[in-house]
Design a protein around this motif. Sequence first.
Motif, PDB file in Angstrom:
ATOM      1  N   PRO A  49      53.588  57.256  96.772  1.00 48.89           N
ATOM      2  CA  PRO A  49      53.747  58.614  96.245  1.00 48.89           C
ATOM      3  C   PRO A  49      54.471  59.563  97.222  1.00 48.89           C
ATOM      4  CG  PRO A  49      51.498  57.832  95.910  1.00 48.89           C
ATOM      5  CD  PRO A  49      52.181  56.848  96.806  1.00 48.89           C
ATOM      6  N   TYR A  50      54.260  59.354  98.508  1.00 48.13           N
ATOM      7  CA  TYR A  50      54.930  60.188  99.504  1.00 48.13           C
ATOM      8  C   TYR A  50      56.404  59.819  99.609  1.00 48.13           C
ATOM      9  CZ  TYR A  50      50.404  62.002 100.926  1.00 48.13           C
ATOM     10  OH  TYR A  50      49.180  62.627 100.943  1.00 48.13           O
ATOM     11  N   ASP A  51      56.706  58.524  99.517  1.00 46.33           N
ATOM     12  CA  ASP A  51      58.105  58.099  99.523  1.00 46.33           C
ATOM     13  C   ASP A  51      58.823  58.611  98.280  1.00 46.33           C
ATOM     14  OD1 ASP A  51      57.577  56.824 101.915  1.00 46.33           O
ATOM     15  OD2 ASP A  51      57.624  54.802 101.077  1.00 46.33           O
ATOM     16  N   ARG A  52      58.132  58.655  97.156  1.00 44.10           N
ATOM     17  CA  ARG A  52      58.713  59.180  95.909  1.00 44.10           C
ATOM     18  C   ARG A  52      59.024  60.664  96.056  1.00 44.10           C
ATOM     19  NH1 ARG A  52      60.862  61.028  92.490  1.00 44.10           N
ATOM     20  NH2 ARG A  52      60.784  60.742  90.248  1.00 44.10           N
ATOM     21  N   LEU A  53      58.098  61.407  96.653  1.00 37.91           N
ATOM     22  CA  LEU A  53      58.329  62.828  96.960  1.00 37.91           C
ATOM     23  C   LEU A  53      59.529  62.973  97.883  1.00 37.91           C
ATOM     24  CD1 LEU A  53      57.496  65.863  97.188  1.00 37.91           C
ATOM     25  CD2 LEU A  53      55.960  65.133  99.037  1.00 37.91           C
ATOM     26  N   HIS A  54      59.584  62.118  98.894  1.00 34.68           N
ATOM     27  CA  HIS A  54      60.669  62.155  99.867  1.00 34.68           C
ATOM     28  C   HIS A  54      62.022  61.973  99.168  1.00 34.68           C
ATOM     29  CE1 HIS A  54      61.006  61.176 104.439  1.00 34.68           C
ATOM     30  NE2 HIS A  54      61.915  62.051 104.074  1.00 34.68           N
ATOM     31  N   ALA A  55      62.071  61.034  98.215  1.00 28.47           N
ATOM     32  CA  ALA A  55      63.298  60.795  97.450  1.00 28.47           C
ATOM     33  C   ALA A  55      63.726  62.052  96.704  1.00 28.47           C
ATOM     34  CB  ALA A  55      63.078  59.642  96.470  1.00 28.47           C
ATOM     35  N   TYR A  56      62.778  62.661  96.005  1.00 31.82           N
ATOM     36  CA  TYR A  56      63.077  63.886  95.252  1.00 31.82           C
ATOM     37  C   TYR A  56      63.615  64.975  96.177  1.00 31.82           C
ATOM     38  CZ  TYR A  56      62.084  68.525  93.463  1.00 31.82           C
ATOM     39  OH  TYR A  56      62.184  69.857  93.132  1.00 31.82           O
ATOM     40  N   LEU A  57      62.976  65.159  97.325  1.00 24.05           N
ATOM     41  CA  LEU A  57      63.391  66.233  98.236  1.00 24.05           C
ATOM     42  C   LEU A  57      64.804  66.017  98.753  1.00 24.05           C
ATOM     43  CD1 LEU A  57      60.052  66.744 100.175  1.00 24.05           C
ATOM     44  CD2 LEU A  57      61.095  68.330  98.529  1.00 24.05           C
ATOM     45  N   HIS A  58      65.157  64.778  99.064  1.00 25.74           N
ATOM     46  CA  HIS A  58      66.527  64.523  99.531  1.00 25.74           C
ATOM     47  C   HIS A  58      67.528  64.620  98.390  1.00 25.74           C
ATOM     48  CE1 HIS A  58      65.960  63.995 103.745  1.00 25.74           C
ATOM     49  NE2 HIS A  58      64.890  63.251 103.512  1.00 25.74           N
ATOM     50  N   ARG A  59      67.099  64.281  97.196  1.00 30.11           N
ATOM     51  CA  ARG A  59      67.974  64.488  96.036  1.00 30.11           C
ATOM     52  C   ARG A  59      68.236  65.978  95.866  1.00 30.11           C
ATOM     53  NH1 ARG A  59      66.546  64.773  89.987  1.00 30.11           N
ATOM     54  NH2 ARG A  59      68.612  64.847  89.092  1.00 30.11           N
ATOM     55  N   LYS A  60      67.205  66.776  95.974  1.00 28.28           N
ATOM     56  CA  LYS A  60      67.364  68.225  95.825  1.00 28.28           C
ATOM     57  C   LYS A  60      68.267  68.782  96.922  1.00 28.28           C
ATOM     58  CE  LYS A  60      64.994  72.530  95.059  1.00 28.28           C
ATOM     59  NZ  LYS A  60      63.721  73.188  94.851  1.00 28.28           N
ATOM     60  N   GLU A  61      68.139  68.217  98.102  1.00 29.49           N
ATOM     61  CA  GLU A  61      68.960  68.639  99.245  1.00 29.49           C
ATOM     62  C   GLU A  61      70.432  68.300  99.026  1.00 29.49           C
ATOM     63  OE1 GLU A  61      68.539  67.934 104.025  1.00 29.49           O
ATOM     64  OE2 GLU A  61      68.375  66.196 102.707  1.00 29.49           O
ATOM     65  N   GLY A  62      70.688  67.368  98.098  1.00 29.86           N
ATOM     66  CA  GLY A  62      72.065  66.964  97.830  1.00 29.86           C
ATOM     67  C   GLY A  62      72.478  65.713  98.579  1.00 29.86           C
ATOM     68  N   ASP A  63      71.523  65.041  99.213  1.00 30.88           N
ATOM     69  CA  ASP A  63      71.799  63.837  99.991  1.00 30.88           C
ATOM     70  C   ASP A  63      71.448  62.610  99.150  1.00 30.88           C
ATOM     71  OD1 ASP A  63      72.031  61.793 101.838  1.00 30.88           O
ATOM     72  OD2 ASP A  63      70.854  62.810 103.401  1.00 30.88           O
ATOM     73  N   ARG A  64      72.350  62.228  98.261  1.00 29.60           N
ATOM     74  CA  ARG A  64      72.093  61.128  97.333  1.00 29.60           C
ATOM     75  C   ARG A  64      71.864  59.805  98.061  1.00 29.60           C
ATOM     76  NH1 ARG A  64      73.374  60.287  91.559  1.00 29.60           N
ATOM     77  NH2 ARG A  64      73.206  58.041  91.224  1.00 29.60           N
ATOM     78  N   PHE A  65      72.612  59.557  99.129  1.00 26.53           N
ATOM     79  CA  PHE A  65      72.456  58.324  99.883  1.00 26.53           C
ATOM     80  C   PHE A  65      71.022  58.200 100.410  1.00 26.53           C
ATOM     81  CE2 PHE A  65      72.525  55.873 103.818  1.00 26.53           C
ATOM     82  CZ  PHE A  65      73.136  54.701 103.388  1.00 26.53           C
ATOM     83  N   ASN A  66      70.535  59.228 101.069  1.00 25.60           N
ATOM     84  CA  ASN A  66      69.180  59.225 101.619  1.00 25.60           C
ATOM     85  C   ASN A  66      68.144  59.187 100.493  1.00 25.60           C
ATOM     86  OD1 ASN A  66      67.197  59.240 103.585  1.00 25.60           O
ATOM     87  ND2 ASN A  66      67.614  61.310 104.287  1.00 25.60           N
TER      88      ASN A  66
END
Length: 96
Positions: A49-66
């Motif tokens: 669940p934390y990794d899933r949150l992490h994915a969303y946050l980097h997506r929001k940041e605009g870092d699709r690769f991360n």
Amino acid sequence: MTFEQFTASLSDPQPPAAAHPILKALWYDANEQWEEAHEVAQSREGDQPYDRLHAYLHRKEGDRFNANYWYRRAGTSFFNGSLADEWRVLVTEQLG
């Protein structure tokens, strides 16, 4: 807590005290406190669940690769809906 109660809390000065850390992170995110939300995601790397949150946050940041890296770690695929839709899904999942 319901989704409506959680969203109503977004106008409070702090996230709900009894909320799960991921909900607190999503509260921070909704209140433009990305760094605080990111700290929560980093606090338990390796927990899905934390990794899933992490994915969303980097997506929001605009870092699709991360973001893609974290989606893979979370065992899920890149979310193709809007950021608002993804935020809603994450909140709803945490509320049960």
